[in-house]
Structures are given as C-alpha cells and as structure tokens.
Design a protein around this motif. Structure first.
Motif: not given
Length: 106
Positions: A31-34, A40-47, A83-86
């Motif tokens: 969903i997103s990558i920050d 040094g953190a990769a922060q992801l939102k995944i579904t 959310d969002p639903v895949w």
C-alpha cells in the motif's frame, strides 16, 4: 518521493508472492512505503488478498529480508492494513498478463 523510497519500491518488485510468481508490488499488496533516514527504518503498509492468507508470515519475512539488503535500511516496520480492501483492481497490467499466462482467471 525520495531516492531511497524509489529504490525500496524497486527492491520490492523482486519479491514475489509465494503462491503466484508475480511481484508483491504488481499484485497490489504494498500500500505504501516510507523511509525514516534518522532511524534507517523502512515503514510499509501492506495488505493481503484474504484475511486467512496462509503465506502472511512468509511474505513479511521475504519483504524484510529483501529490504534489509539495502544499505540505508537498518530495520523494517510492517503494518498490515485491511483498508483499502484488496481486489483484482489492484493488480497491475503486467500481473494480469502473467496470471493469464499461468491460466489463472483475472
């Protein structure tokens, strides 16, 4: 988007769904990558395609393993969101083409 974030997206294109040989990015699971340069953190939102996906842990392990190979990444934080639903609408055109090649309905 930062250069690091661009590289992280590119790195994740190398990580395939364990059940279908299509990248997680093309599957629409990322969903997103920050990226936080100060930590040094990769922060992801995944579904996932379904709440009961049996490959959830494997996918997260694969994501961490790949991103930790990037020189700027010291740790990976993954948040699973529903959310969002895949839906099939999240598939890229290349994912659709690959799935059709494999005989899967899309």
């Amino acid at each position: 988007m930062s250069d690091v974030a661009d590289r992280l997206w590119a790195a994740l294109r190398e990580v395939e769904d364990p059940e279908i040989p299509v990248s997680l990015v093309d599957m629409g699971l990322i969903i997103s990558i920050d990226y936080d340069a100060s930590t040094g953190a990769a922060q992801l939102k995944i579904t996932y395609t379904a709440m009961g996906c049996p490959a959830m842990d494997m996918i997260q392990d694969d994501i961490r393993a790949r991103l930790l190979r990037e020189p700027e990444v010291d740790h990976v934080e993954i948040e699973v969101v529903w959310d969002p639903v895949w839906s099939h609408g999240r598939l890229s055109s290349s994912a659709r083409a690959r799935m059709r090649e494999l005989g899967l309905a899309v």
